[in-house]
Structure formats: structure tokens, C-alpha cells
Design a protein around this motif. Sequence first.
Motif, PDB file in Angstrom:
ATOM      1  N   VAL A 117       1.003  -1.410   0.134  1.00 22.35           N
ATOM      2  CA  VAL A 117      -0.143   0.016   0.023  1.00 22.35           C
ATOM      3  C   VAL A 117       0.908   1.092  -0.072  1.00 22.35           C
ATOM      4  O   VAL A 117       1.732   1.317   1.062  1.00 22.35           O
ATOM      5  CB  VAL A 117      -1.112   0.135   1.282  1.00 22.35           C
ATOM      6  N   GLY A 118       0.681   1.871  -1.015  1.00 20.34           N
ATOM      7  CA  GLY A 118       1.476   3.208  -1.077  1.00 20.34           C
ATOM      8  C   GLY A 118       1.405   3.821  -2.586  1.00 20.34           C
ATOM      9  O   GLY A 118       0.950   3.262  -3.594  1.00 20.34           O
ATOM     10  N   PRO A 119       2.189   5.054  -2.721  1.00 20.93           N
ATOM     11  CA  PRO A 119       3.108   5.513  -1.802  1.00 20.93           C
ATOM     12  C   PRO A 119       2.479   6.350  -0.586  1.00 20.93           C
ATOM     13  O   PRO A 119       1.319   6.946  -1.141  1.00 20.93           O
ATOM     14  CB  PRO A 119       4.015   6.334  -2.706  1.00 20.93           C
ATOM     15  N   SER A 120       3.135   6.143   0.544  1.00 22.80           N
ATOM     16  CA  SER A 120       2.852   7.051   1.576  1.00 22.80           C
ATOM     17  C   SER A 120       4.035   7.625   1.876  1.00 22.80           C
ATOM     18  O   SER A 120       5.067   7.265   1.666  1.00 22.80           O
ATOM     19  CB  SER A 120       2.230   6.318   2.756  1.00 22.80           C
ATOM     20  N   HIS A 121       4.155   8.631   2.700  1.00 26.53           N
ATOM     21  CA  HIS A 121       5.157   9.510   2.815  1.00 26.53           C
ATOM     22  C   HIS A 121       5.968   8.652   4.035  1.00 26.53           C
ATOM     23  O   HIS A 121       7.062   9.202   4.436  1.00 26.53           O
ATOM     24  CB  HIS A 121       5.181  10.796   3.335  1.00 26.53           C
ATOM     25  N   PRO A 354       6.937  -7.200   2.112  1.00 23.23           N
ATOM     26  CA  PRO A 354       6.975  -5.785   2.254  1.00 23.23           C
ATOM     27  C   PRO A 354       6.471  -5.270   3.633  1.00 23.23           C
ATOM     28  O   PRO A 354       5.907  -5.771   4.282  1.00 23.23           O
ATOM     29  CB  PRO A 354       5.920  -5.251   1.323  1.00 23.23           C
ATOM     30  N   LEU A 355       7.342  -3.967   4.081  1.00 22.55           N
ATOM     31  CA  LEU A 355       7.058  -3.262   5.150  1.00 22.55           C
ATOM     32  C   LEU A 355       5.682  -2.937   5.053  1.00 22.55           C
ATOM     33  O   LEU A 355       4.885  -2.788   5.939  1.00 22.55           O
ATOM     34  CB  LEU A 355       8.317  -2.089   5.312  1.00 22.55           C
ATOM     35  N   HIS A 356       5.234  -2.270   3.760  1.00 20.99           N
ATOM     36  CA  HIS A 356       4.114  -1.559   4.036  1.00 20.99           C
ATOM     37  C   HIS A 356       3.040  -2.592   3.203  1.00 20.99           C
ATOM     38  O   HIS A 356       2.280  -2.337   2.349  1.00 20.99           O
ATOM     39  CB  HIS A 356       4.165  -0.508   2.659  1.00 20.99           C
ATOM     40  N   GLU A 359      -1.395  -5.802   6.067  1.00 22.09           N
ATOM     41  CA  GLU A 359      -1.672  -5.457   7.475  1.00 22.09           C
ATOM     42  C   GLU A 359      -1.226  -4.398   8.197  1.00 22.09           C
ATOM     43  O   GLU A 359      -1.875  -3.849   8.971  1.00 22.09           O
ATOM     44  CB  GLU A 359      -0.949  -6.982   8.139  1.00 22.09           C
ATOM     45  N   TRP A 360      -0.050  -3.864   7.640  1.00 18.16           N
ATOM     46  CA  TRP A 360       0.429  -2.603   8.051  1.00 18.16           C
ATOM     47  C   TRP A 360      -0.469  -1.440   7.819  1.00 18.16           C
ATOM     48  O   TRP A 360      -0.994  -0.681   8.610  1.00 18.16           O
ATOM     49  CB  TRP A 360       1.668  -2.599   7.460  1.00 18.16           C
ATOM     50  N   ALA A 361      -0.849  -1.656   6.577  1.00 23.51           N
ATOM     51  CA  ALA A 361      -1.863  -0.250   6.007  1.00 23.51           C
ATOM     52  C   ALA A 361      -3.289  -0.544   6.751  1.00 23.51           C
ATOM     53  O   ALA A 361      -3.977   0.468   6.980  1.00 23.51           O
ATOM     54  CB  ALA A 361      -2.001  -0.277   4.578  1.00 23.51           C
ATOM     55  N   ARG A 362      -3.653  -1.648   7.052  1.00 22.66           N
ATOM     56  CA  ARG A 362      -5.075  -1.944   7.753  1.00 22.66           C
ATOM     57  C   ARG A 362      -4.780  -1.050   9.235  1.00 22.66           C
ATOM     58  O   ARG A 362      -5.808  -0.505   9.647  1.00 22.66           O
ATOM     59  CB  ARG A 362      -5.461  -3.285   7.772  1.00 22.66           C
ATOM     60  N   ALA A 363      -3.824  -1.253   9.749  1.00 19.28           N
ATOM     61  CA  ALA A 363      -3.558  -0.645  11.238  1.00 19.28           C
ATOM     62  C   ALA A 363      -3.495   0.727  11.058  1.00 19.28           C
ATOM     63  O   ALA A 363      -4.084   1.307  11.767  1.00 19.28           O
ATOM     64  CB  ALA A 363      -2.254  -1.179  11.561  1.00 19.28           C
ATOM     65  N   THR A 364      -2.797   1.550   9.693  1.00 24.07           N
ATOM     66  CA  THR A 364      -3.065   2.806   9.797  1.00 24.07           C
ATOM     67  C   THR A 364      -4.365   3.342   9.327  1.00 24.07           C
ATOM     68  O   THR A 364      -4.778   4.126  10.152  1.00 24.07           O
ATOM     69  CB  THR A 364      -2.225   3.371   8.281  1.00 24.07           C
ATOM     70  N   THR A 365      -5.086   2.477   8.583  1.00 27.84           N
ATOM     71  CA  THR A 365      -6.511   2.796   8.313  1.00 27.84           C
ATOM     72  C   THR A 365      -7.472   2.848   9.621  1.00 27.84           C
ATOM     73  O   THR A 365      -8.279   3.689   9.916  1.00 27.84           O
ATOM     74  CB  THR A 365      -7.119   1.689   7.355  1.00 27.84           C
ATOM     75  N   GLU A 366      -6.954   1.743  10.630  1.00 28.48           N
ATOM     76  CA  GLU A 366      -7.808   1.801  11.627  1.00 28.48           C
ATOM     77  C   GLU A 366      -7.617   2.853  12.687  1.00 28.48           C
ATOM     78  O   GLU A 366      -8.488   3.648  13.175  1.00 28.48           O
ATOM     79  CB  GLU A 366      -7.003   0.445  12.622  1.00 28.48           C
ATOM     80  N   VAL A 367      -6.433   3.480  12.704  1.00 30.30           N
ATOM     81  CA  VAL A 367      -6.015   4.864  13.306  1.00 30.30           C
ATOM     82  C   VAL A 367      -6.649   6.024  12.754  1.00 30.30           C
ATOM     83  O   VAL A 367      -7.394   6.700  13.341  1.00 30.30           O
ATOM     84  CB  VAL A 367      -4.617   5.090  13.547  1.00 30.30           C
ATOM     85  N   CYS A 368      -6.708   5.915  11.228  1.00 33.42           N
ATOM     86  CA  CYS A 368      -7.742   7.126  10.640  1.00 33.42           C
ATOM     87  C   CYS A 368      -9.059   7.041  11.044  1.00 33.42           C
ATOM     88  O   CYS A 368      -9.579   8.011  11.280  1.00 33.42           O
ATOM     89  CB  CYS A 368      -7.291   6.776   9.247  1.00 33.42           C
ATOM     90  N   LEU A 385      -6.110  -3.884  15.849  1.00 33.57           N
ATOM     91  CA  LEU A 385      -5.514  -4.625  14.775  1.00 33.57           C
ATOM     92  C   LEU A 385      -3.917  -4.189  14.332  1.00 33.57           C
ATOM     93  O   LEU A 385      -3.454  -4.070  13.242  1.00 33.57           O
ATOM     94  CB  LEU A 385      -6.198  -4.306  13.540  1.00 33.57           C
ATOM     95  N   GLN A 386      -3.272  -3.721  15.533  1.00 32.82           N
ATOM     96  CA  GLN A 386      -1.952  -2.931  15.215  1.00 32.82           C
ATOM     97  C   GLN A 386      -0.953  -3.729  14.997  1.00 32.82           C
ATOM     98  O   GLN A 386      -0.966  -4.785  15.640  1.00 32.82           O
ATOM     99  CB  GLN A 386      -1.861  -1.794  16.290  1.00 32.82           C
ATOM    100  N   VAL A 387      -0.078  -3.511  14.161  1.00 36.31           N
ATOM    101  CA  VAL A 387       1.175  -4.335  13.765  1.00 36.31           C
ATOM    102  C   VAL A 387       2.578  -3.411  13.973  1.00 36.31           C
ATOM    103  O   VAL A 387       2.467  -2.348  13.633  1.00 36.31           O
ATOM    104  CB  VAL A 387       1.029  -5.081  12.554  1.00 36.31           C
ATOM    105  N   GLN A 388       3.514  -4.219  14.074  1.00 38.47           N
ATOM    106  CA  GLN A 388       4.742  -3.540  14.305  1.00 38.47           C
ATOM    107  C   GLN A 388       5.377  -3.515  12.879  1.00 38.47           C
ATOM    108  O   GLN A 388       4.938  -4.112  11.795  1.00 38.47           O
ATOM    109  CB  GLN A 388       5.819  -4.645  15.082  1.00 38.47           C
ATOM    110  N   PRO A 389       6.312  -2.654  12.599  1.00 37.30           N
ATOM    111  CA  PRO A 389       6.891  -2.693  11.147  1.00 37.30           C
ATOM    112  C   PRO A 389       7.885  -3.511  11.005  1.00 37.30           C
ATOM    113  O   PRO A 389       8.382  -4.235  11.768  1.00 37.30           O
ATOM    114  CB  PRO A 389       7.532  -1.091  11.306  1.00 37.30           C
TER     115      PRO A 389
END
Length: 389
Positions: A117-121, A354-356, A359-368, A385-389
Motif C-alpha cells: 500500500v503506497g506511496p505514503s510518506h 514488504p514493510l508496507h 496488515e500494516w496499512a490496515r492498522a494505519t486505516t484503523e487509526v484514521c 489491529l495494530q502491527v509492528q513495522p
Amino acid sequence: MRLGVAGLGRAFTLMLPTFLADARVRLAGAADPVADARAQFTSDFGAPTFDTVEALCASEDIDAVYVATPHQFHADHVCLAAAAGKHVLVEKPMAITLEECTRMIDAARAGGVHLIVGPSHSFDRPVLRAREIIDSGIYGQVRMITALDFTDFLYRPRRPEELDTQAGGGVVHSQAAHQVDVVRLLGGGLVNSVRAHTGAWDATRPTEGAYSALLGFEGGAFCSATYSGYAHFDSDVLMDGFGESGQRKNAADYGSARSKLAQALSPGHETAMKAARNYGGSAWSPAPASAPRAHQHFGPLIVSLDGADLRPMPTGVAVFADGAQHVEALDAPAFPRSEVMDELHAAVTQGKPPLHSGEWARATTEVCLAILESARTKADCIPRLQVQP
Ligand SMILES: NC(=O)c1ccc[n+]([C@@H]2O[C@H](COP(=O)([O-])OP(=O)(O)OC[C@H]3O[C@@H](n4cnc5c(N)ncnc54)[C@H](O)[C@@H]3O)[C@@H](O)[C@H]2O)c1
């Protein structure tokens, strides 16, 4: 990599210099309902174009699909690509709901493909370098993160759904997807509480244009993240005058987004103004093939550790330590967003996770989504649903 493109709009227009500069990539097909964009693509790349993403995904000549359609189509288009056995790079935000994110993750797993999922900054080299400095442990633990960004985001030409929160509009869905991704990467990923306020104070643009969020992390670190898309002040002046894309800002452009938007006569006209600037549109011209002078960024950012404050900047990471400060300079990128292509290429050709990831991006969406929820309920929200990098 033979790359298919789903959606030849603004996001593709911004990624095109990256695709053109990266010798590992060949643009091998595209899908978009807009005939002018398809014609431009065929003329530029001699590759087939399709009316539907389904037809694009059926092409034998494609290894991976870049999904750059509007947010509300991300889930369906990712699932189509995954079902056809294509790796996927999907634009941020991953999707509008967590159910959609989970469907995308499941589809990638079932299809045996990588989902990025990206690009994000959080792909930006100075942010990744700050993460490496944190991981080295020499300055102790991350204690606090301060992030802010002031832009005129809400006054750029928009499609109607970009001004409708339910449909994925507003700065929380679109811009917190960047800022939360950045601060999660630096804070260790595991957000355990969210308290936020959002602002929607321009009735002519009826969605959130601003937010302030306080995030707590596992381990005790905390972060304040503020974004204004209503801004008159441009926080790029605090980034040595480099814009989000690493380009030099021109002070003479002050106020130009609002004055151009004032010429829009109706929502339909505004949508057409946006489309005209996109690939193949009447106001589109190819970006000059020059290398960027600095790295991309998402506004001022300070990471406070026990023994130092780190400030990722467009030209390096400034380190303010006990008794001494220095700048760890970073070479300008050979081409923009090379970090995104490195991650995609490593996944597609070497199977490197991938880092991104999804699961990583779902955790970002969850925070948003928690930012929206907390602002509505005036209470803390607890992500699960948070995950580590
Ligand atoms: N990472 C970034 O910097 C960045 C920048 C801009 C946009 N984006 C993201 O890209 C996505 C698209 O936004 P945009 O601003 O480019 O929108 P846009 O309207 O400029 O472009 C969307 C494109 O998708 C096409 N499209 C619509 N429905 C389609 C379908 N069913 N099949 C195929 N193509 C279809 C449209 O014709 C248009 O060309 C959004 O999710 C947005 O958040 C990311």
C-alpha cells in the motif's frame, strides 16, 4: 516488472516520473474509462488499454497492477488483481472501511501475491533513516513524536466524493493516511489509544479539512499529529522551502489554489478542472525529466528520544543530541519515490515481504477511522489491529 495501471488520474500522473525513470519497470497495460487517457497511454507506451480493471488483470503480459482508482474502488480492484495472480501496489488510503482492508488482505493471501500500500510518506528516505537511527538504540527510546502539516489540500479541484466523508472524502481519509503511517513507523507501530478533534468549518467544502490527534503507543510513547487542509500558512517554509514532492516552492504561487478554484462554476466543472490536469487531459503536460533536488516529506516532524531529538528533513536527518547537533545528510534521490519501487521490486522478484503490507496499512486505516470516531464520540478509541513495522 511488467506493470499494469488501474486508473490514469492524478495519482498516476504523480507516479509517472517514477515509472519512467525506473529501468526495472515497463508499463504494460492500463485500464480507465476515460478514452483520452487510454489513447495517451497507447501512444506513449504502445501497450494495450482496457475499459475495465477486470480485462486489464486478465492480461498475460502483466506481473503487477498499480491500483490508482478512487478510494471506493480499491478493495474490488485489488481483489480482481489478486484473483488473477497479479502482485498489487494500491494507493493510499488502503480503503474506506476495515472490512474492505481485510477482504484485500485475504484476497492477496488466497492469490499467493504480495500486496503493498503506497506511496505514503512513510516510504520517504529521511523517515526510513530516522527509523534506522531509532533502531540503533544509541539515543534510547522514542518518548514523543510531534507532527504537523499545513496545506491548501481542500482548495485543490476535487471530485464530489472527495468532499463527502462517507464516500472517503476529507483530510482524515486522504491525508492522515500519510501522517499516521509516518508516525506509526517512527513510534513502533502499535497505537493503543486515539483521542482526536476534527474541523469542518467551510460549509462549501462539507467534509473534514483539519484534525488534531493524540496517539498513545505501546511502551508509553505518545504523538500529537495535526493537519490543516484549510491553511493559508504553508508549513513547507519550515521544511527549508521544499514542497511535499521535494521540489522548491515558489513564493509567487501563494494563494493560487484558492484563486483557481474560485473559477469553478459547479461541482461538475470542478471535477472537469481536476480531470483536465491529469494524464492525457487538456491541461496536462509531461513533467520535465529532471531529478528531484530533495526528498519528499509530509511536513515538520520531530521525534523525541531519551538522548536526542530527530528531525527528518528533505535533505537529511537533523540530530539534536546532548551537547552537540549535526545533520546526517542524505543524497538527493536519483528519481522520486524510488523507495516504493524498491519495495515492490523486492517483493515481486525476490519474494521479500514488504514493510508496507496489507496488515500494516490496515492498522494505519484503523487509526484514521479512530480519529473520525473519537471526534464524533468525544472519547478515546482503542485500536485492536495494530502491527509492528
Ligand atoms: N500517494 C499520493 O501522493 C496520491 C496522490 C493523489 C492521489 N492518490 C490516491 O490515488 C487514488 C486516486 O485519486 P486521484 O486523485 O488520482 O483521482 P482521479 O480522479 O484524479 O483519478 C482516478 C482515475 O481513476 C479512473 N477510474 C475511475 N473509475 C475507474 C474504474 N472503475 N476503473 C478504472 N479506472 C477508473 C478515473 O477515470 C481517473 O482517471 C486515491 O485513492 C487517492 O488517495 C494518492
